[in-house]
Design an enzyme around this catalytic site. Sequence first.
Site, PDB file in Angstrom:
ATOM      1  CD  GLU A   1      -4.830  -6.034   1.768  1.00  0.00           C
ATOM      2  OE1 GLU A   1      -5.268  -4.859   1.702  1.00  0.00           O
ATOM      3  OE2 GLU A   1      -4.397  -6.642   0.774  1.00  0.00           O
TER       4      GLU A   1
ATOM      5  CG  ASN B   1      -5.224 -10.271   0.743  1.00  0.00           C
ATOM      6  OD1 ASN B   1      -5.623 -11.427   0.809  1.00  0.00           O
ATOM      7  ND2 ASN B   1      -5.822  -9.275   1.365  1.00  0.00           N
TER       8      ASN B   1
ATOM      9  CE1 TYR C   1      -2.779  -2.240  -6.885  1.00  0.00           C
ATOM     10  CE2 TYR C   1      -3.224  -4.238  -5.638  1.00  0.00           C
ATOM     11  CZ  TYR C   1      -3.653  -3.054  -6.200  1.00  0.00           C
ATOM     12  OH  TYR C   1      -4.963  -2.677  -6.067  1.00  0.00           O
TER      13      TYR C   1
END
Length: 432
Positions: free
Chosen positions: A290, A344, A350
Amino acid sequence: DITDVVTFGGKNTLAVKVDNTVVEDVYPQMADFTFFGGIYRDVNLVIANPVHFDLMDHGSQGVYIVQEDVTKEQASITLKTKLTNDHDEEKKVRLWADILDAEKKTAAYGAQEIVLPAGQTTIVELPIKIEKPILWNGRKNAYMYEANLTLTSYNDTIDELSIPFGVRYFKVDPEKGFFLNGEHLRLNGVSRHQDRKDMGWAITKKEHKEDMEFIKEVGATSIRLAHYQHDQYFYDLCDREGMVVWAEIPFISIMSKTELEGINAKQQMVELIRQNYNHPSIVFWGVQNEIQIGGNKPEVRKLVKELNELTKKEDPTRLTTQANVMFVPDTDEYNYITDTVGYNKYYGWYQGKAEDFAEWIDGYHATNPQVSLGISEYGAEGIIQYHTNDPKVKDYTEEYHSLYHETVWNIFADRPFLWSTYVWNMFDFGAN
């Protein structure tokens, strides 16, 4: 090397000082887990003969078991050894290697006479062939050999090492997924942090074993060891239990604002590889997680490419990978830098709903049929005291947690081209 400051025959005090100061050029810079400042790996004082296996190569053992060509018929390996001569004159030594099977019987051996120049470290390569090897085959049969290496001078043994290892071959196919020793293997994995409440990262073998038993119990075949180098003992456990491992460095979330060459990230990559080179469980080296959170910056892209190149140079026998943050576009350059790629993705937590995985995976695969895609993180938070008869996204209930995993599992199971899937996370972990 503390040889020059030790008083031999006298009393010495050795102090090791660690702290948790934030340093702007050391990784990790920022992430959603606690950065514990301390020592969580074994510390040893090693006394060696002036002629010895090199101890100064980034904390490695000074011996690399290179698997050049492995099949069911024969395993061709090279013992790449680094031999140090700290004398002020050249020394003649004999390097001997015995390869023992699990019953401690000799499966192969090799030897070489070498003259070592004074004050230098010399690389010596010893080729060895194991006929009809028993392959390290994941959880089916995590078969381990042992390489016993000795250095002798005038019939005296002056140094010796014993290194467990396993031989195997593998590949990832963009259409068919992961193969171990020619057979398709679903990498149904979990991610792991190595901490416990009130212990931080300084857990003992007891806690490491407990973690492994829980991971085996859920049926995992692979572990992503996030987001840093773990205790050596857990890599040993992965070898013995047949877990296929993704190991990575903490180049995560954001790059240093001041140091744009990635010196520390590269150093950690070299250390991770050289210290763990001989573990058969490790198949994938992860170069970033990330890192795009910090923004679309050219220096970040450059460093990811350089980390991949460095990793392939250090270890061409394994595959590189990376974990892209969920908002990286399907056609972004990041998808084509490493041998394999992970995303991810948190549909059903989310963003969106769990069922959205199907459409995205199929769309990505149609757009990038040449890319080996894995799901490097997926999951939802759950609190075991929370219950409901009407589970919904983000309600934290155990019922939603279960429903989520049942839904996502079926989607992944229908797509065998996914080379891996990793639950985030197997265990609770500290996040300050």
